[in-house]
Design an enzyme around this catalytic site. Structure first.
Site, PDB file in Angstrom:
ATOM      1  N   ASP A 140       2.875  -8.037 -10.684  1.00  0.00           N
ATOM      2  CA  ASP A 140       3.331  -7.191  -9.587  1.00  0.00           C
ATOM      3  C   ASP A 140       3.918  -8.091  -8.506  1.00  0.00           C
ATOM      4  OD1 ASP A 140       2.597  -4.317  -9.985  1.00  0.00           O
ATOM      5  OD2 ASP A 140       0.594  -5.145 -10.240  1.00  0.00           O
ATOM      6  N   ARG A 148       2.118 -11.578  -5.572  1.00  0.00           N
ATOM      7  CA  ARG A 148       1.003 -12.277  -6.218  1.00  0.00           C
ATOM      8  C   ARG A 148       1.141 -13.800  -6.215  1.00  0.00           C
ATOM      9  NH1 ARG A 148      -1.651  -7.707  -5.673  1.00  0.00           N
ATOM     10  NH2 ARG A 148      -1.215  -6.125  -7.240  1.00  0.00           N
ATOM     11  N   ARG A 208       5.864  -0.069   0.778  1.00  0.00           N
ATOM     12  CA  ARG A 208       6.242  -0.429  -0.592  1.00  0.00           C
ATOM     13  C   ARG A 208       7.428   0.405  -1.072  1.00  0.00           C
ATOM     14  NH1 ARG A 208       0.984   0.286  -4.031  1.00  0.00           N
ATOM     15  NH2 ARG A 208       2.313  -0.631  -5.675  1.00  0.00           N
ATOM     16  N   LYS A 238       8.108   2.668 -10.773  1.00  0.00           N
ATOM     17  CA  LYS A 238       6.769   3.258 -10.591  1.00  0.00           C
ATOM     18  C   LYS A 238       6.730   4.063  -9.298  1.00  0.00           C
ATOM     19  CE  LYS A 238       4.960  -1.053  -8.581  1.00  0.00           C
ATOM     20  NZ  LYS A 238       4.083  -2.209  -8.789  1.00  0.00           N
ATOM     21  N   HIS A 239       5.783   5.033  -9.190  1.00  0.00           N
ATOM     22  CA  HIS A 239       4.698   5.418 -10.091  1.00  0.00           C
ATOM     23  C   HIS A 239       4.977   6.850 -10.512  1.00  0.00           C
ATOM     24  CE1 HIS A 239       3.135   2.427  -7.221  1.00  0.00           C
ATOM     25  NE2 HIS A 239       2.340   2.013  -8.199  1.00  0.00           N
ATOM     26  N   HIS A 251      -6.706   3.818  -5.968  1.00  0.00           N
ATOM     27  CA  HIS A 251      -7.561   2.676  -6.289  1.00  0.00           C
ATOM     28  C   HIS A 251      -9.037   3.063  -6.173  1.00  0.00           C
ATOM     29  CE1 HIS A 251      -3.784   0.507  -5.480  1.00  0.00           C
ATOM     30  NE2 HIS A 251      -4.266  -0.394  -6.309  1.00  0.00           N
ATOM     31  N   ASP A 335      -0.647   2.800 -15.004  1.00  0.00           N
ATOM     32  CA  ASP A 335      -1.083   2.008 -13.865  1.00  0.00           C
ATOM     33  C   ASP A 335      -2.415   1.379 -14.266  1.00  0.00           C
ATOM     34  OD1 ASP A 335      -1.225   0.852 -11.362  1.00  0.00           O
ATOM     35  OD2 ASP A 335      -0.995   2.727 -10.254  1.00  0.00           O
TER      36      ASP A 335
END
Length: 590
Positions: A140, A148, A208, A238-239, A251, A335
């Site tokens: 990601d 990351r 995002r 996504k998503h 999450h 996901d």
């Protein structure tokens, strides 16, 4: 007769000794020799795959040679972030066994896996050595909030690109991110984000997204995808079917949406449809329940109550809408399956089975890899899932792996690290948006009056302070925290510092409904600062919706990101060294 028998016996003994000598030549003398032979065996078994790449045999013929277990492994893409609570920066025997014994098809990398470029390339090549079919390595690296890799520029993020409204910059960002990933051996980037962020209280998308207008999302998402592809990296939108209009974070819980298919077709599905028509290679699903589209429920493993199937596990959404209605032929990724929206209610094995039944190709980050592997294998053996269904996904996966994307000899567009750093600053410069109060700007850098600098976290405060020092050294940093400012009021020392300043610059960072609440500690503390009566400038470093809550500030600037480049760009605008070029990509006052 005795002599004849003796001769025959001696001859047999000689033959036996010769056979034993020949056999012992192949027996490893020590453990190291054994490892070398094992490696050679793994590489030799790769010959069929090499025949696929060279088109000596067809993909269908190759798939016919695979066992069920080998095929199921291709559908699994786990993470190895930590092992026994230690970040995985190099392989250990246990991870090697996981890759080999479960025949996994890919790995997703996280910040824990990255130390520097040499270490990362060695980690990835070590993983590849364990696989008979090349691993699909993913990450990601959206830019901005979701990055990351600590040793490469992060870019200001998608909403900053939305503020520039410049597809050329978006494509350059795709090339920049993609060329760095390609150089590390990473094939897949989980981006662009195609969600339309039309809910200010959305806690998980926000900056995002490119914005709240589907046309902006299409224009910039398409350019970002093109950039990734030109750099040799597969793009994943996504998503699906849209994560922009929820107020809960998947999450932690399973969000629900009341939208019908007609509602989605008018807004959320528009960017997905457009990029599918433009050939995007992958789509990632959303862990959101759309009960007006997928009414089926199952018993939750958490509390035994009926729970609706999220989009990730829904045949109506994945097969009927994505595969059939939108004619998507690329790879469908779930996901992360360890997110609580799924993990809390379905269990690893059942969730993995339901995802495959729904039409997913790759099960990303199952909470328990063994359970996911065993669950899918058993579902095929018992007839719950047809093996032909597994073959469909395996073929799509291996078509990608046999493409030029996986061939090192292929030439792709590449930017140098220096060019990427310069690009990061150019995007930041083009994104800064003056929402209100331009009549009090620019600030006077020759003033002897103090400037109070306020932020919610130490990193942002440091970056704000360093960016301000270029113009005004008489500044007073103030850190707001929940422990000290829980009531929404300032401490005595904070109050004293602000009263001694002429101007206050507050870097806000809000992400959800609680952050934006007038009764929350963040907005309460900022409003307390404004009410003191000093010249107050709000710089939103994340979602630019603070103006809905705050009152009577003198100026409001949106920078969309907490990176050094964005703070430098914002202060350049505040002190008149650069003109603000950005335009709000979301509606903040409706």
């Amino acid at each position: 007769m005795k002599i004849k028998k003796l001769v025959v016996g001696m001859a047999l003994i000689v033959i036996l000794i010769f056979v034993i000598m020949e056999f012992t030549d192949t027996i490893p003398l020590n453990k190291d020799d054994h490892k070398i032979n094992s490696t050679q065996i793994n590489k030799s078994s790769n010959s069929n795959w090499n025949d696929v790449v060279s088109q000596k045999i067809s993909l269908d013929d190759f798939i016919a040679t695979l066992t069920l277990e080998e095929k199921v492994g291709q559908l699994l893409m786990p993470d190895f972030r930590e092992w026994n609570d230690i970040p995985v920066a190099s392989l250990n025997d246990e991870i090697e066994s996981e890759i080999q014994n479960k025949h996994i098809g890919g790995v997703i990398l996280f910040a824990e896996n990255f130390k520097n470029k040499a270490q990362t390339t060695h980690l990835i090549s070590s993983m590849q050595e364990q696989a008979e079919i090349p691993l699909m390595i993913s990450v990601d690296q959206e830019g901005g909030l979701v990055t990351r890799i600590p040793f490469m520029p992060s870019m200001p993020g998608n909403m900053a690109l939305g503020a520039t409204n410049d597809p050329t910059l978006a494509k350059e960002v795709g090339i920049g991110i993609g060329s760095e990933l390609r150089s590390l051996g990473i094939h897949v980037n989980f981006g662009p984000v195609l969600d339309v962020n039309n809910n200010p209280n959305n806690p998980v998308i926000g900056v995002r997204a490119f914005g709240d207008d589907p046309n902006t999302v299409i224009k910039l998402g398409h350019a970002y995808m093109e950039g990734l592809n030109e750099a040799g990296v597969l793009a994943v939108g996504k998503h699906f079917p849209g994560h922009g209009d929820v107020s809960l974070d998947s999450h932690f819980v399973l969000p629900e949406s009341n939208k019908t298919i007609n509602d989605l077709q008018k807004l959320e599905l528009v960017p997905f449809k457009s990029l599918i028509e433009s050939g995007i290679q992958g789509i990632m699903t959303a862990h959101i329940a759309f009960h007006k589209i997928e009414p089926e429920t199952v018993k939750s493993k958490k509390d035994g109550l009926p729970i609706e199937l999220p989009a990730t596990l829904s045949p109506k959404i994945i097969t009927d809408i994505l595969r059939i209605d939108l004619s998507f032929q690329g790879l469908i990724f779930t996901d992360a399956m360890d997110m609580k929206a799924v993990a809390n209610h379905f269990g690893t094995a059942e969730a993995s089975i339901l995802a495959v039944e729904a039409g997913v190709d790759i099960v990303l980050m199952p909470e328990n890899l063994q359970h996911a592997f065993d669950g899918i294998v058993d579902a095929v053996k018992t007839g719950r899932i047809e093996e032909e269904r597994i073959d469909e996904s395996v073929k799509r996966i291996l078509q990608v792996k046999s493409s030029t994307l996986f061939q090192e000899s292929t030439e792709f567009t590449k930017l140098s690290t220096k060019e990427i750093v310069e690009l990061e600053q150019r995007v930041a410069n083009a994104s800064i948006t003056i929402v209100s109060g331009d009549q009090i700007l620019p600030l006077d850098e020759t003033s002897e009056e103090k400037i109070a600098l306020v932020a919610f976290d130490r990193q942002s405060l440091t970056r704000l302070t360093n960016a301000t020092k270029k113009y005004q050294w008489r500044n007073e940093p103030i850190l707001l925290s929940k422990s000290k400012n829980w009531s929404g009021k300032l401490s005595n020392d904070q109050l004293k510092k602000i009263k001694e300043a002429k101007t206050v610059i507050v870097a806000t960072n809000t992400a959800n409904e609680e952050d934006l609440s007038k009764n929350g500690w963040k907005m309460g503390a900022v409003q307390s600062i404004i009410d003191i009566g000093k010249q107050s400038i709000i710089v939103s470093t994340r979602n630019p919706y603070d103006s809905r809550t705050l009152e009577n500030y003198d100026a409001y600037i949106a920078q969309y990101d907490t990176g050094t480049a964005s703070f430098n760009a914002a202060l350049d605008v505040l002190f008149g060294k650069k003109q603000a070029q950005g335009v709000l990509p979301v509606r903040v006052n409706e």
